[in-house]
Design an enzyme around this catalytic site. Structure first.
Site, PDB file in Angstrom:
ATOM      1  N   THR A  47       0.811  -1.225   0.000  1.00 45.81           N
ATOM      2  CA  THR A  47       0.000   0.000   0.000  1.00 45.81           C
ATOM      3  C   THR A  47       0.841   1.270   0.000  1.00 45.81           C
ATOM      4  O   THR A  47       0.553   2.222  -0.712  1.00 45.81           O
ATOM      5  CB  THR A  47      -0.945  -0.010   1.214  1.00 45.81           C
ATOM      6  OG1 THR A  47      -1.795  -1.150   1.102  1.00 45.81           O
ATOM      7  CG2 THR A  47      -1.783   1.249   1.279  1.00 45.81           C
ATOM      8  N   HIS A  55      -8.676   4.737 -10.399  1.00 51.16           N
ATOM      9  CA  HIS A  55      -8.924   4.543 -11.826  1.00 51.16           C
ATOM     10  C   HIS A  55     -10.391   4.777 -12.173  1.00 51.16           C
ATOM     11  O   HIS A  55     -11.276   4.488 -11.372  1.00 51.16           O
ATOM     12  CB  HIS A  55      -8.529   3.115 -12.232  1.00 51.16           C
ATOM     13  CG  HIS A  55      -7.058   2.866 -12.133  1.00 51.16           C
ATOM     14  ND1 HIS A  55      -6.168   3.318 -13.078  1.00 51.16           N
ATOM     15  CD2 HIS A  55      -6.315   2.248 -11.189  1.00 51.16           C
ATOM     16  CE1 HIS A  55      -4.938   2.974 -12.717  1.00 51.16           C
ATOM     17  NE2 HIS A  55      -5.003   2.331 -11.571  1.00 51.16           N
ATOM     18  N   LYS A 255      -0.408  -1.090 -17.139  1.00 52.72           N
ATOM     19  CA  LYS A 255      -0.960   0.114 -17.740  1.00 52.72           C
ATOM     20  C   LYS A 255       0.168   1.023 -18.226  1.00 52.72           C
ATOM     21  O   LYS A 255      -0.083   2.111 -18.688  1.00 52.72           O
ATOM     22  CB  LYS A 255      -1.838   0.823 -16.732  1.00 52.72           C
ATOM     23  CG  LYS A 255      -3.023  -0.043 -16.319  1.00 52.72           C
ATOM     24  CD  LYS A 255      -3.989   0.744 -15.441  1.00 52.72           C
ATOM     25  CE  LYS A 255      -5.132  -0.139 -14.988  1.00 52.72           C
ATOM     26  NZ  LYS A 255      -4.749  -1.056 -13.906  1.00 52.72           N
ATOM     27  N   ARG A 316       3.554  -5.748  -6.678  1.00 52.20           N
ATOM     28  CA  ARG A 316       2.154  -6.051  -6.938  1.00 52.20           C
ATOM     29  C   ARG A 316       1.940  -7.543  -6.678  1.00 52.20           C
ATOM     30  O   ARG A 316       2.780  -8.361  -7.058  1.00 52.20           O
ATOM     31  CB  ARG A 316       1.807  -5.752  -8.391  1.00 52.20           C
ATOM     32  CG  ARG A 316       2.157  -4.356  -8.878  1.00 52.20           C
ATOM     33  CD  ARG A 316       1.934  -4.322 -10.382  1.00 52.20           C
ATOM     34  NE  ARG A 316       2.283  -3.064 -11.011  1.00 52.20           N
ATOM     35  CZ  ARG A 316       3.489  -2.724 -11.427  1.00 52.20           C
ATOM     36  NH1 ARG A 316       4.511  -3.553 -11.226  1.00 52.20           N
ATOM     37  NH2 ARG A 316       3.697  -1.569 -12.038  1.00 52.20           N
TER      38      ARG A 316
END
Lengths: 483, 425
Positions: A47, A55, A255, A316
């Site tokens: 975090t 998003h 992304k 991630r």
């Protein structure tokens, strides 16, 4: 089991943004809930290295769970921000096209977003794009505009969530790594180095370690593959260089590398995406730096690595299905909330709703608490106030006139406020108050913050840590008397 | 008087370090009546208070003092001269009205938000240390990576050690001083790593702090990676190529729990920038005229906020001048605008001040880009001086007599440092 043994209704393993959202959502109900985290404070795992983006939702296909949860998550942020007072601003996002092949992708993203109910999507031509963002490269061809995307201060968000949860009865146990998970008389037992925690339900929100926690419960049906992202924070003097989130047309795995005008007024560039074997590998690298700056310069030519004030990396939690893994398991009461990678931060509030629905289906009775307090005051943020407000603050509490961090104009009152609201480490103070986040990176305020922590926690300087564990700051000098 | 702060002053000085203290005395000499020093620390003296080693004052007092001793001499003079000093106060802004007088906004725990009217302001905020982020050392982010100045504060002010096995990146003076200091406190200093092919500290510090204590100095070497989860565990060091890029094939790991950074100082101009004062991208300090006045009329600058000095004695000398001009300004003295630009030429990184005027005594401070020996400094065709050597770590000061510029025709004068043939014995 002894008769006086406390049995919780729900034990959440992992105090990241997912676990904290669930904890706060559960605190609306008359339940005995505990959140267990291995670190010194919540939010200290993935975090804290999050890009801090809310998003709009057009990036993910509705065929995936994450694609379905993201839009609802986005919508929940206005209400959450009103209640919890964390930094959040819907600055909007631009997905920019660099090549003619990118242009049809913009159309596809727009259609994908529209089908999911993402509002306000528009295709902008080059003129419109450069009019709104004059510092971007003149080689860009156009953009997709998504007005509901935003930026958030991710640490303030988790700290406010856990504060609200605790205020409404949730227990928090930090520095409690889970070692074993067993079953006993119809409930689960979570063992940490100091105690056994008995609970009817265990929610596995352990992020990068979620597969290991699942294995402790005897489940071996998924694996987490850490994917590292490096981020580079640039000096505040670049404030205003871009006004919206700037995305390239997405790549296969991510992304892409973004230009992020953070809520706090800095520009951040990143993240990279690199699969790593080591779950502790949060090292930045020369390669990562080159990759980030070489890429963003194609979009915004004036960005220079020399303006970096700090860099960091996070992992991630990518699952082998490449989607969120949320649901009950073969082990009764053990529920996975795993594989929460991007858009995990945006989806966290809707994940919490989703998890509550699962708990309800699994037989947990949810009775709303009558005296639920939804409001959290949030940090004072002296630097963002007008002169008049600053004067009033100082009039009420003279500690607002004592500057502790001069780069970010953080006052002594705010350091105390951070400690009042749970900070126990220098990073805890930094993420709550911004002391040490500016361009001198703590050169000036570190010793001051250590002094205040030492005084408030009644511990000597050599027991003050950067972020708990073995992250000590100083050691005692040789004992003079023994010489 | 210590702790006194009124509503109206002739000169307000931002910062109570050696520059601020010197400026107060300069303003008093010039006849300014009411002078205030605003300092953020509990006691005036600035960074000198944590510099407990000796070596200060050799030029100014012709004797060797410690940092606190040097500061104390000026604090006593300032108090003796009835200058007001307000500690633990913070200037959050300065506004200039149409008549040129200024309003300074001060935050203070007991006085709240306080506004002071004054005629002139001297910026003397000093400098700060460059950090890990500024030079992008890759790796993890454990505790134990800190600036040498912060380590100095831990050891000398708070009585704690930053760690036990210490490596130092950069050979700036504070790093060299701390290498010796930590050895004296029983730490092991494994080495000093300097990316340049020469030291960035004063020669005397390399000799007295490293050589005398057998601490190795590795030139053309840098720290290429930081390792450790909670606390620093080791660093990877690597020699650098001509472009200062690390050669990872020749890298090796060094075990240590602490890495001190002594990689340069940056003038602290947040306040100046906020006021819109023009800065020199090379010095990172304000652009100043021959009266040390910044681009905002009535605002002067001196000491490390103007450009980083290596000796406090030179800070004092500059501060006395800035204070004098600020004091004169407060009494209505306005000098003609400078009409000659001073332009850094060959092997000159910068010159301060940035402009000159005929008919006036000038003290020019400058630094070279790279070491050279022997060499000569040419100031246009006005003046030439031979030097045994120049190094970037040591500031060069030259006095320009007033009559020199009287004969000068033109709008700029170039300063060059060029090699001269060594005289054969």
């Amino acid at each position: 089991m002894k008769n006086n043994q406390k049995i919780y209704d729900v034990a959440i393993v992992g105090g990241g943004v997912t676990g904290c959202n669930i904890a706060r959502e559960l605190s609306r109900y008359s339940l005995k809930t505990v959140l267990i985290d291995k670190n010194a404070e919540v939010g200290f795992g993935t975090t804290k290295s999050n890009s801090g983006i809310i998003h709009a939702g057009h990036h993910n296909t509705p065929a995936t769970l994450k694609g379905r949860l993201v839009v609802r998550g986005n919508q929940l942020f206005d209400q959450l921000c009103r209640e919890l007072n964390f930094g959040f601003s819907r600055i909007g996002e631009l997905v920019v096209a660099r090549t003619p092949e990118d242009l049809p992708v913009l159309e596809r993203l727009k259609e994908q977003g529209k089908s999911k109910g993402v509002p306000g999507l528009e295709i902008w031509d080059k003129n419109r794009l450069l009019h709104e963002e004059p510092n971007l490269s003149h080689n860009l061809l156009g953009a997709l505009w998504a007005p509901t995307a935003g930026v958030i201060n991710p640490y303030e968000f988790v700290f406010a969530l856990i504060e609200s949860a605790i205020e409404n009865g949730v227990e928090l146990k930090v520095e409690s790594p889970v070692q074993k998970i067993g079953q006993e008389e119809g409930h689960l037992v979570v063992q940490t180095p100091t105690e056994k925690i008995h609970s009817r339900f265990v929610l596995n929100a352990a992020g990068i370690f979620a597969d290991q926690v699942a294995r402790m419960a005897g489940l071996d049906d998924f694996t987490i593959y850490p994917r590292k992202g490096e981020e580079y924070m640039l000096d505040k003097r670049l404030k205003g260089l871009v006004r919206h989130l700037i995305f390239p047309v997405p790549l296969k795995t991510t992304k892409g590398i973004l230009i992020i005008p953070t809520f706090d007024g800095t520009i951040m560039v990143g993240p990279t995406a690199q699969d790593v074997g080591d779950r502790h590998d949060i090292a930045t690298s020369y390669e990562g730096s080159h990759q980030v700056f070489d890429f963003v310069r194609q979009i915004c030519p004036s960005i220079n690595e020399r303006d970096t004030i700090t860099e960091f990396a996070g992992l991630r939690a990518v699952s082998d299905t490449d989607d969120f893994i949320i649901g009950p398991t073969k082990v009764k009461g053990f529920i996975n909330v795993a594989g929460i990678q991007s858009p995990g931060l945006t989806s966290a509030p809707s994940i919490a709703e989703y998890v509550l629905e699962i708990l309800r289906q699994e037989g947990l009775k949810l009775h709303e608490r009558k005296n639920f307090k939804s409001h959290v005051a949030g940090p004072p943020r002296f630097a963002l106030q007008s002169l008049k407000e600053q004067g009033e603050r100082i009039g009420k509490d003279s500690r607002f006139a004592k500057v502790v961090c001069r780069c970010e104009l953080v006052t002594e009152a705010e350091i105390h406020d951070a400690i009042d609201h749970g900070a126990r480490t220098l990073d805890g103070i930094k993420f709550r108050s911004r002391a040490g986040m500016g361009r001198c990176q703590g050169g000036f305020c570190t010793s001051r913050c250590m002094g205040i922590l030492s005084e408030r926690l009644k511990i000597p300087y050599d027991r003050v840590t950067k972020r708990g564990g073995d992250s000590w700051m100083v050691q005692k000098m040789k004992d003079e008397s023994s010489c | 008087m210590l702790g006194r702060m009124e509503e109206k002053y002739d000169v307000v000085i931002v910062g109570g370090g050696p520059a601020g203290l010197g400026a107060a005395l300069g303003a008093r000499d010039a006849g300014a009546e009411k002078i205030l020093i605003v300092d953020r620390e509990p006691e005036a003296g600035g960074i000198l208070l944590q510099c407990i080693h000796s070596g200060f004052g050799l030029h100014y007092f012709k004797e060797e003092l410690t940092g606190p001793e040097y500061a104390q001499r000026f604090i006593e003079k300032v108090i003796d001269q009835d200058v007001d000093v307000i500690p633990e106060a913070y200037i959050s802004g300065v506004v200039t009205d149409s008549e040129g007088s200024k309003r300074v906004r001060v935050m203070h725990e007991k006085r709240g938000l306080h506004t002071i009217d004054c005629q002139s302001v001297v910026l003397a905020m000093g400098c700060r240390e460059r950090t890990r982020g500024a030079i992008q050392i890759p790796g993890t982010r454990p505790s134990g990576v800190l600036t040498a100045g912060l380590a100095q504060k831990f050891v000398n002010m708070l009585g704690y050690l930053p760690g036990k096995r210490v490596a130092i990146l950069g050979s700036g003076d504070i790093g060299l001083i701390m290498a010796r200091r930590l050895v004296l406190e029983g730490c092991e200093v494994v080495g000093v790593y300097e990316i340049m092919p020469y030291s960035n500290g004063l020669t005397r510090n390399v000799v007295q702090c490293l050589e005398d204590f057998n601490i190795p100095l590795h030139l053309s070497t840098t720290v290429a990676q930081i390792h450790g989860r909670d606390r620093l565990e080791k660093i990877t060091v690597a020699p650098v190529d001509k472009n200062l890029k690390p050669d990872m094939k020749r890298a090796k790991d060094v075990v240590c729990d602490t890495l001190l950074l002594s990689i340069g100082l940056i003038p602290e101009n947040e306040l100046s920038q906020g006021l819109g004062i023009r800065l020199d991208p090379v010095t990172s300090g304000p652009v100043v005229s021959s009266t040390l006045e910044t681009s905002l009329p009535g605002m002067f600058a001196c000491g490390n906020v103007l450009h980083v000095h290596d000796l406090v004695d030179f800070v004092t000398r500059e501060a006395l001048l800035a204070g004098r001009f600020a004091g004169e300004w407060a009494q209505g003295v306005r000098r003609p605008t400078d009409n000659i630009r001073l332009v850094p030429g060959e092997n000159v990184r910068y010159c301060v001040p940035h402009t000159l005027s005929p008919g006036r005594d000038h003290m020019i401070s400058m630094r070279c880009k790279e070491p050279m020996k022997p060499c000569k400094i040419k100031i246009g065709d006005l003046m030439e001086k031979k030097l045994r050597f120049v190094v970037p770590a040591e500031m060069i000061m030259m006095r320009l007599h007033p009559d020199l510029l009287d004969r000068f025709h033109g709008d700029s004068v170039r300063v060059d440092i060029t090699p001269v043939e060594a005289v054969k014995p």
